[in-house]
Design a protein around this motif. Structure first.
Motif, PDB file in Angstrom:
ATOM      1  N   UNK A 145       0.869  -1.172   0.000  1.00 59.52           N
ATOM      2  CA  UNK A 145       0.000   0.000   0.000  1.00 59.52           C
ATOM      3  C   UNK A 145       0.916   1.235   0.000  1.00 59.52           C
ATOM      4  N   UNK A 146       0.978   1.875  -1.155  1.00 57.15           N
ATOM      5  CA  UNK A 146       1.906   2.992  -1.316  1.00 57.15           C
ATOM      6  C   UNK A 146       1.141   4.301  -1.173  1.00 57.15           C
ATOM      7  N   UNK A 147       1.551   5.120  -0.220  1.00 59.59           N
ATOM      8  CA  UNK A 147       0.832   6.360   0.050  1.00 59.59           C
ATOM      9  C   UNK A 147       1.799   7.532   0.148  1.00 59.59           C
ATOM     10  N   UNK A 163       2.593  -2.438   4.620  1.00 56.69           N
ATOM     11  CA  UNK A 163       2.284  -3.839   4.314  1.00 56.69           C
ATOM     12  C   UNK A 163       0.773  -3.971   4.370  1.00 56.69           C
ATOM     13  N   UNK A 164       0.196  -4.704   3.411  1.00 52.90           N
ATOM     14  CA  UNK A 164      -1.238  -4.578   3.170  1.00 52.90           C
ATOM     15  C   UNK A 164      -2.022  -5.873   3.323  1.00 52.90           C
ATOM     16  N   UNK A 277      -1.679   1.991   8.580  1.00 52.29           N
ATOM     17  CA  UNK A 277      -3.029   2.548   8.501  1.00 52.29           C
ATOM     18  C   UNK A 277      -3.090   3.849   9.298  1.00 52.29           C
ATOM     19  N   UNK A 278      -2.598   3.791  10.510  1.00 48.53           N
ATOM     20  CA  UNK A 278      -2.710   4.945  11.417  1.00 48.53           C
ATOM     21  C   UNK A 278      -1.803   6.096  10.974  1.00 48.53           C
ATOM     22  N   UNK A 279      -0.549   5.763  10.704  1.00 48.69           N
ATOM     23  CA  UNK A 279       0.408   6.830  10.406  1.00 48.69           C
ATOM     24  C   UNK A 279       0.088   7.554   9.089  1.00 48.69           C
ATOM     25  N   UNK A 283      -0.303  11.505   8.479  1.00 51.67           N
ATOM     26  CA  UNK A 283       0.544  12.180   7.486  1.00 51.67           C
ATOM     27  C   UNK A 283      -0.306  12.944   6.474  1.00 51.67           C
ATOM     28  N   UNK A 284      -1.411  12.310   6.024  1.00 48.98           N
ATOM     29  CA  UNK A 284      -2.270  12.952   5.019  1.00 48.98           C
ATOM     30  C   UNK A 284      -2.897  14.228   5.580  1.00 48.98           C
TER      31      UNK A 284
END
Ligand code: IPM
Ligand code: MG
Length: 388
Positions: A145-147, A163-164, A277-279, A283-284
């Protein structure tokens, strides 16, 4: 029921989970390399609207992609495929996270653009089906999962590799209530699952001139699974001598992201599922909220691109879905373009998004009729690209 019986039942369930996970290890071992899109005669892009505002915003993202890929569609190199039916109503009716017929259609595509889907929770009118997102990541083995989060004026340029398919999510819906008083969930880490996400993070760093990769865990406490993740991280880091490798614990990492002096130094971050998921929501938020972020879910055979916000059913109830902001899913569309080998088109789209949402901003979306519609925004974006 007798206590020994309760423990036996729990052991049996645990045994089944172990069988499933060991099977998954075998599948991962047998897996080949990533698809080479250049070698395909035709790339099929599946478009899946989802729930709530999903169809409205996904429709606008599709228009923008069709515009940018006009030549490729004409020559047959690229085809779009609309996939209906990934809706909460249909999932509830079939009591399936993804209805089997929809899954089959998804598997006919190479890459998928997906709108938000509703995840039922306690108290909702829906049966408790698993999240469609989580199911799709598992079914299509979309392990990375690249964000990305970029705020150029603050010097922030982070890329998260979450990791997804493992961690707390692997069997997240299969925990065991051993007795009325004791519930147990499981977190899963495999060597294969860890190696492939860490490899992906370092390879991204190498290909993009990044000089640092940071692992985030809680290995001081969650010693077995996070410990394994971290061991593999440092072992693999040795294969990338030009790239600095370090690690942080998730608690202090969430703090460091608000430390304006230090946060600029992070570049690529690789982390187990739940921490990721949390971080990535935190960040967003610095970039303008989850509504502004795109997200890529990449596997060796399939890849899926999505917005990271929810389906906002209230906007639909109030008849405002045409005013929903499509920029997050359009950003996901830009990631899709880059992924299938059209980085030039992706860069154009990023530039236009920057002009339309930051520097020029001729239109404002407010989520209601006081602002522009998603369609007007998409028009503005395409007019801007035309002038680039
Ligand atoms: C995300 C979301 C999902 C997740 C939900 C919708 C299942 O929060 O993509 O980050 O927890 O992974
Ligand atoms: Mg999330």
């Amino acid at each position: 029921m007798m206590r020994t019986e309760q423990i036996e039942m729990a052991k049996e369930k645990f045994g089944q989970l172990l069988e499933e996970q060991l099977k998954r290890v075998e599948v991962m071992k047998a897996q080949g390399d990533f698809v080479d899109y250049k070698s395909l005669d035709q790339i099929i892009i599946g478009v899946c609207g989802g729930d709530g505002i999903g169809p409205a915003i996904t429709g606008q993202a599709k228009r923008v992609l069709e515009y940018l890929l006009n030549d490729e569609v004409k020559s047959g190199k690229v085809a779009f495929k609309d996939i209906e039916g990934l809706t909460i109503e249909r999932r509830a009716e079939e009591k399936a996270a993804i209805p089997p017929a929809v899954l089959e259609e998804l598997k006919e595509c190479h890459v998928i653009l997906k709108g938000p889907t509703t995840t039922p929770r306690k108290g909702d009118p829906w049966p408790n089906v698993e999240s469609a997102n989580v199911a799709m990541r598992k079914e299509l083995d979309l392990f990375a999962n690249v964000r990305p989060v970029r705020i150029p004026e603050q010097g922030i340029d982070w890329t998260f590799y979450r990791e997804n398919t493992e961690g707390a999510y692997a069997v997240g819906s299969k925990g065991v209530n051993v007795t009325e008083d004791l519930g147990v969930d499981f977190t899963v880490v495999t060597s294969q699952g860890t190696e492939r996400i860490i490899r992906a993070a370092f390879e991204y760093a190498k290909a993009n001139g990044k000089t640092r990769v940071t692992a985030v865990t809680k290995a001081n406490i969650i010693k077995t699974t996070d410990g394994k993740f971290l061991d593999i991280f440092y072992k693999m880091a040795k294969e990338y001598p030009g790239i600095a490798a370090d690690d942080w614990y998730i608690d202090i990492m969430t703090a460091k992201l608000v430390d304006e002096k230090r946060r600029k130094d992070f570049q690529v971050l690789v982390l187990p599922n739940l921490y990721g998921d949390i971080l990535t929501d935190e960040a967003a938020e610095f970039q303008g909220g989850v509504g502004t972020a795109g997200s890529a879910n990449i596997g060796k055979r399939y890849a899926m691109f999505e917005a990271i916000h929810g389906s906002a059913p209230r906007m639909v109830d109030e008849g405002r879905d045409q005013y929903a902001d499509p920029s997050s899913i359009i950003r996901a569309g830009a990631m899709l373009l880059g992924h299938i080998g059209h980085q030039d088109k992706a860069d154009k789209l990023y530039r236009a998004l920057d002009i339309c949402t930051v520097t020029e901003k001729k239109l404002v979306l407010t989520g209601r009729d006081t602002g522009a519609t998603g369609a007007e925004f998409a028009d503005y974006l395409m007019e801007t690209i035309e002038k680039l």
